[in-house]
Write a protein that holds these residues in place. Structure first.
Motif, PDB file in Angstrom:
ATOM      1  N   ALA A 124      -6.210  22.305  -8.143  1.00 51.72           N
ATOM      2  CA  ALA A 124      -6.847  23.465  -7.511  1.00 51.72           C
ATOM      3  C   ALA A 124      -8.369  23.381  -7.645  1.00 51.72           C
ATOM      4  CB  ALA A 124      -6.320  24.756  -8.127  1.00 51.72           C
ATOM      5  N   LEU A 125      -8.847  23.012  -8.829  1.00 51.03           N
ATOM      6  CA  LEU A 125     -10.283  22.873  -9.056  1.00 51.03           C
ATOM      7  C   LEU A 125     -10.873  21.813  -8.131  1.00 51.03           C
ATOM      8  CD1 LEU A 125     -12.885  23.415 -10.724  1.00 51.03           C
ATOM      9  CD2 LEU A 125     -12.045  21.690 -12.346  1.00 51.03           C
ATOM     10  N   SER A 126     -10.186  20.700  -8.006  1.00 49.61           N
ATOM     11  CA  SER A 126     -10.669  19.624  -7.132  1.00 49.61           C
ATOM     12  C   SER A 126     -10.760  20.077  -5.676  1.00 49.61           C
ATOM     13  CB  SER A 126      -9.750  18.406  -7.238  1.00 49.61           C
ATOM     14  OG  SER A 126      -9.780  17.895  -8.549  1.00 49.61           O
ATOM     15  N   LEU A 127      -9.748  20.787  -5.210  1.00 55.13           N
ATOM     16  CA  LEU A 127      -9.772  21.290  -3.835  1.00 55.13           C
ATOM     17  C   LEU A 127     -10.924  22.271  -3.617  1.00 55.13           C
ATOM     18  CD1 LEU A 127      -5.969  21.805  -3.075  1.00 55.13           C
ATOM     19  CD2 LEU A 127      -7.514  20.078  -2.114  1.00 55.13           C
ATOM     20  N   VAL A 128     -11.105  23.181  -4.556  1.00 52.84           N
ATOM     21  CA  VAL A 128     -12.195  24.157  -4.436  1.00 52.84           C
ATOM     22  C   VAL A 128     -13.546  23.444  -4.423  1.00 52.84           C
ATOM     23  CG1 VAL A 128     -13.393  26.021  -5.677  1.00 52.84           C
ATOM     24  CG2 VAL A 128     -10.913  26.112  -5.378  1.00 52.84           C
ATOM     25  N   LEU A 129     -13.706  22.456  -5.305  1.00 52.69           N
ATOM     26  CA  LEU A 129     -14.975  21.728  -5.336  1.00 52.69           C
ATOM     27  C   LEU A 129     -15.193  20.911  -4.065  1.00 52.69           C
ATOM     28  CD1 LEU A 129     -15.417  20.520  -9.015  1.00 52.69           C
ATOM     29  CD2 LEU A 129     -16.754  22.200  -7.762  1.00 52.69           C
ATOM     30  N   MET A 150     -14.083  21.586  -1.076  1.00 49.23           N
ATOM     31  CA  MET A 150     -14.465  22.529  -0.010  1.00 49.23           C
ATOM     32  C   MET A 150     -15.880  23.050  -0.238  1.00 49.23           C
ATOM     33  SD  MET A 150     -10.947  24.589   0.937  1.00 49.23           S
ATOM     34  CE  MET A 150     -11.027  25.585  -0.509  1.00 49.23           C
ATOM     35  N   GLY A 151     -16.195  23.407  -1.480  1.00 45.97           N
ATOM     36  CA  GLY A 151     -17.537  23.897  -1.781  1.00 45.97           C
ATOM     37  C   GLY A 151     -18.598  22.853  -1.499  1.00 45.97           C
ATOM     38  N   ARG A 152     -18.309  21.621  -1.844  1.00 48.31           N
ATOM     39  CA  ARG A 152     -19.266  20.538  -1.606  1.00 48.31           C
ATOM     40  C   ARG A 152     -19.469  20.292  -0.115  1.00 48.31           C
ATOM     41  NH1 ARG A 152     -17.192  16.622  -6.557  1.00 48.31           N
ATOM     42  NH2 ARG A 152     -18.262  17.835  -8.175  1.00 48.31           N
ATOM     43  N   LEU A 194     -22.018  20.902  -7.201  1.00 51.50           N
ATOM     44  CA  LEU A 194     -21.762  20.770  -5.766  1.00 51.50           C
ATOM     45  C   LEU A 194     -22.325  19.483  -5.158  1.00 51.50           C
ATOM     46  CD1 LEU A 194     -22.326  24.472  -4.671  1.00 51.50           C
ATOM     47  CD2 LEU A 194     -20.159  23.255  -4.959  1.00 51.50           C
TER      48      LEU A 194
END
Length: 171
Positions: free
Chosen positions: A113-118, A120-122, A140
């Motif tokens: 989940a953290l990887s996906l959020v990062l 997308m954020g990046r 980011l």
């Protein structure tokens, strides 16, 4: 003084160290060695004060040693950082076999989940990074590292009910 107070203080070291690791990794992309050492050392007094048998304590030590060996391998293959590997080992020490499996599962899910959020954020927040704090700019950065201490913290906290120490405290 309540007879449960001293073991409770040692047992509270577990979540405190995990939160400390998450915040440290988030802000500086490092997990201090003193943190992992504190977490590992605090296990023994907590286990003894809560009445775990020597055989159960040895089982926990074996799980921690296995976690360290696997962490060293993951570090050698550049799958994770050294601080993450040491933190996983020190955290796994607090769990029996089924609890350690729950911890690893929760950590993997939180890491995904953290990887996906990062990711997308990046991708979507790059235009805003010059105005963000330095630690957030680092977080980011395209192709940047992932502060896996956050996932380890989440995994450890979510797995706490699967530990054989915390039910002894009445949690």
């Amino acid at each position: 003084m309540s007879p449960i107070l001293i073991p409770l203080l040692f047992a509270l070291t577990f979540p405190a160290c995990l939160v400390w690791a998450a915040l440290s990794d988030l802000k500086s992309m490092t997990i201090p060695n003193t943190l992992s050492i504190t977490l590992a050392i605090a296990f023994l007094p907590a286990a003894l004060l809560l009445g775990l048998s020597p055989m159960i304590i040895l089982q926990h030590l074996g799980i921690g040693a296995t976690g360290l060996a696997l962490g060293i391998l993951a570090f050698a293959f550049r799958v994770m950082g050294g601080g993450d590997a040491k933190l996983i080992a020190a955290t796994a020490l607090w769990f029996h076999p089924q609890g350690a499996m729950a911890f690893l599962l929760y950590t993997a899910l939180a890491g995904g989940a953290l990887s996906l959020v990062l990711l997308m954020g990046r991708q979507f927040l790059q235009i805003y990074t010059p105005t963000m704090p330095k630690w957030l700019q680092t977080l980011l950065k395209p192709n940047g590292d992932i502060p896996y201490g956050l996932a380890i913290c989440a995994g450890g906290l979510l797995a706490m009910p699967h530990s054989d120490l915390y039910p002894l405290l009445g949690f």
